[in-house]
Design an enzyme around this catalytic site. Structure first.
Site: not given
Ligand code: 5GP
Length: 179
Positions: A47, A103, A106, A134, A157, A163, A169
């Site tokens: 991403g 990218d 979350d 977020k 998003v 994606d 993308r």
């Molecule tokens: P985390 O481990 O912080 O929960 O997630 C990180 C990864 O989840 C990001 O690098 C991304 O690949 C994916 N991700 C988290 N939120 C989103 C979103 O809203 N859209 C997309 N396309 N990927 C997300």
């Protein structure tokens, strides 16, 4: 304007002009903070590929660029909380200043996993730069998170590298899910 990516509908949330402007500000700030040093910019694929490109184009200091690949969403619209390690950094980071480029942050689980994994390789420092964050979704706080492009709501998003089912993308803007 509504657009479809695979079976979901999205609308424009952050146009490319704003992404570009904010990316230039982040590049300037990082260049000032790391003046006199040559950090390693490590993009987390897939991403971050467009963001890393735009970020390093605007840096005013010498940087090395490399990538690592992790996955955590597996085609859905929420974090699986399982992390798959697809490929590792190939540069020796011992004694180097490392800037991880994401990218989106979350739940924070991916970064937490990665920072823990890399810390044992004894870099001089680790900081994180993410285009999107977020804050309402965070489960594991990541104190290395220093550079944030935009804070967004807890919504799914796509675009500008992100994606849905490997599509979307190449959209030049961030689009949020509607409906
Ligand atoms: P985390 O481990 O912080 O929960 O997630 C990180 C990864 O989840 C990001 O690098 C991304 O690949 C994916 N991700 C988290 N939120 C989103 C979103 O809203 N859209 C997309 N396309 N990927 C997300």
């Amino acid at each position: 304007m509504k657009i479809a990516v695979a079976d979901l509908d999205f609308e424009l949330q952050i146009p490319y002009a704003q992404l570009e402007k904010r990316t230039k500000e982040l590049a300037k700030q990082i260049s000032e903070d790391y003046e006199g040093r040559s950090p390693i910019i490590a993009g987390i694929l897939t991403g971050s590929f467009l963001f890393v490109a735009d970020l390093v184009k605007n840096m005013e200091i010498p940087v090395e660029v490399t990538f690592t690949k992790l996955a955590s969403y597996f085609g859905g619209t929420s974090s699986s909380r399982k992390i798959r390690d697809d490929f590792d950094l190939t540069i020796d980071i011992k004694g180097r200043h490392l800037i991880l480029v994401e990218d989106i942050v979350d739940t924070g689980n991916t970064l937490h996993y990665l920072v823990d994994k890399l810390r044992v390789r004894e870099p001089a420092s680790i900081t994180v730069c993410t285009l999107l964050f977020k804050p309402k979704a965070i489960e594991v706080s990541v104190e290395e998170l220093k550079y944030v492009g935009f804070e967004i709501e807890n919504e799914f998003v796509v675009g500008y590298g992100l994606d849905y089912r490997e599509q979307g993308r190449s959209l030049m803007g961030i689009y949020r899910r509607i409906g």
